[in-house]
Design a protein around this motif. Structure first.
Motif, PDB file in Angstrom:
ATOM      1  N   LYS A 124       2.071  10.840   0.193  1.00 10.68           N
ATOM      2  CA  LYS A 124       1.626  10.368   1.508  1.00 10.68           C
ATOM      3  C   LYS A 124       0.149  10.668   1.680  1.00 10.68           C
ATOM      4  N   SER A 125      -0.589  10.392   0.599  1.00 11.39           N
ATOM      5  CA  SER A 125      -2.011  10.731   0.577  1.00 11.39           C
ATOM      6  C   SER A 125      -2.833   9.963   1.603  1.00 11.39           C
ATOM      7  N   LEU A 126      -2.425   8.737   1.932  1.00  6.26           N
ATOM      8  CA  LEU A 126      -3.200   7.918   2.871  1.00  6.26           C
ATOM      9  C   LEU A 126      -2.424   7.615   4.152  1.00  6.26           C
ATOM     10  N   TYR A 127      -1.176   7.251   3.990  1.00  4.37           N
ATOM     11  CA  TYR A 127      -0.379   6.835   5.139  1.00  4.37           C
ATOM     12  C   TYR A 127       0.934   7.617   5.170  1.00  4.37           C
ATOM     13  N   GLN A 130       0.454   4.108  -3.057  1.00  2.00           N
ATOM     14  CA  GLN A 130      -0.175   5.397  -2.775  1.00  2.00           C
ATOM     15  C   GLN A 130       0.608   6.560  -3.399  1.00  2.00           C
ATOM     16  N   LYS A 131      -0.090   7.624  -3.727  1.00  2.00           N
ATOM     17  CA  LYS A 131       0.532   8.827  -4.268  1.00  2.00           C
ATOM     18  C   LYS A 131       1.078   9.670  -3.129  1.00  2.00           C
ATOM     19  N   GLU A 139     -12.042   4.363  -0.194  1.00  2.00           N
ATOM     20  CA  GLU A 139     -11.235   4.894  -1.287  1.00  2.00           C
ATOM     21  C   GLU A 139     -10.658   3.761  -2.112  1.00  2.00           C
ATOM     22  N   MET A 191      -7.906   1.999  -4.269  1.00  2.00           N
ATOM     23  CA  MET A 191      -6.450   2.065  -4.359  1.00  2.00           C
ATOM     24  C   MET A 191      -5.892   1.289  -5.549  1.00  2.00           C
ATOM     25  N   ARG A 199       0.827  -1.221   0.000  1.00  2.00           N
ATOM     26  CA  ARG A 199       0.000   0.000   0.000  1.00  2.00           C
ATOM     27  C   ARG A 199       0.857   1.265   0.000  1.00  2.00           C
TER      28      ARG A 199
END
Length: 314
Positions: free
Chosen positions: A51-54, A48-49, A144, A146, A44
């Motif tokens: 640090k859009s989520l984590y 992800q782009k 969302e 992914m 993940r």
């Protein structure tokens, strides 16, 4: 007392093959259960782009646990267990190749490098389709999207359970890409795991040998090997992580070009983008490598042919 610098290597012809395979499957399964959550987190983080989520490994762990519970850390695990087959093919190829190369070179580095690369080539040919499916399952997240594919929700709002999700993903891959979709990222996988395996084995033996110079002669071999494994894994992870990030994006985002994926990643996130997921990779590799090394070396000792047991000193 035996010179500890001569760390004995159990070769293929020394093994009781029945014990080796039965104990090997059990050991591999235990390892996969323990490190799978970090494999999911690494995947993940790499997709992800920015640090859009984590914001990192620990942040991802907490957020996934809060959103989906413990089961969220094991999305795609049932499918991933089929890689047990490739794992056995890996060790068999590794040991047989070492035996073959020994006819041409007695250098342990040469034997390890050639055998490690060859074993990875065989294993990845089996693993990639399983990885493609399991990675899309890892990407299933509430709220969302992914990955390219999303499993259909049940009328109650819960995801399709167990292998229902797997069938859903397989159908979507077939519809979108045909059979070729299951080998998306195959070349990138080879470019990741062949060097990783080829680097790990020589460094593993190298670190074990170097450590033996500094440790007391009474220090058991298994301790030196348990320290050498994670050091070799960290070395191999640093060397191959850039290609691992590209491999993951190719497989999950459905990209067709390694070069274009690399250029896009560099344009969006710069050189540091190539190191995404490295900490999660090393964190997962460290305990798993210790278990793998101790387990694998112990497995080989337990699988040693009875007539050879008394002739070995550890």
């Amino acid at each position: 007392m035996e010179d500890k610098r001569n760390i004995q290597i159990i070769e293929w012809e020394h093994l009781d093959k029945k014990k080796f395979y039965v104990l090997g499957v059990a050991m591999t399964m235990m390892i996969r259960v323990s490190v799978y959550p970090f494999t999911l987190i690494r995947t993940r983080l790499q997709v992800q782009k920015g640090k859009s989520l984590y914001h990192g490994t620990f942040d991802a762990f907490i957020k996934i646990l809060r959103a989906d519970g413990v089961t969220g850390l094991y999305r795609g695990f049932l499918v991933n267990t089929f890689t047990l087959i490739s794992g056995q093919c890996y060790v068999t190829t590794y040991e047989l190749t070492r035996k073959f190369v020994a006819d041409y070179s007695q250098s342990n580095t040469v034997k390890s490098l050639v055998a490690g690369g060859s074993a990875s080539l065989v294993a990845q040919s089996i693993t990639v389709p399983i990885d493609v499916v399991s990675q899309h399952l890892m990407m299933q997240r509430k709220g969302e999207k992914m990955s390219r594919f999303q499993v259909r929700a049940s009328p109650e709002g819960h995801g399709v359970v167990a292998f229902g999700q797997t069938k859903d993903i397989i159908r979507q891959i077939l519809r979108a890409d045909g059979l070729r979709g299951f080998y998306r990222g195959y070349v990138a996988s080879l470019l990741t795991y062949i060097p990783n395996s080829a680097v790990w084995w020589p460094f593993y033996h190298f670190y074990a040998e170097q450590l033996s110079y500094f440790c007391p002669k009474e220090c058991p071999h298994i301790i030196l090997q348990a320290i050498s494994g994670p050091l070799a894994a960290a070395t191999a992870s640093i060397v191959t992580n850039p290609m691992d990030v590209i491999r993951t994006r190719v497989q999950v985002e459905g990209k067709n070009s390694i070069i274009l994926t690399f250029r896009q990643l560099m344009a969006e996130e710069g050189p540091w983008g190539l190191m995404k997921g490295l900490s999660a990779r090393i964190i997962s590799a460290t305990p798993s490598t210790i278990v793998i090394v101790v387990g694998y070396e112990s497995l080989k000792k337990l699988s040693l042919r009875p007539e050879l047991v008394d002739s070995r000193h550890w």
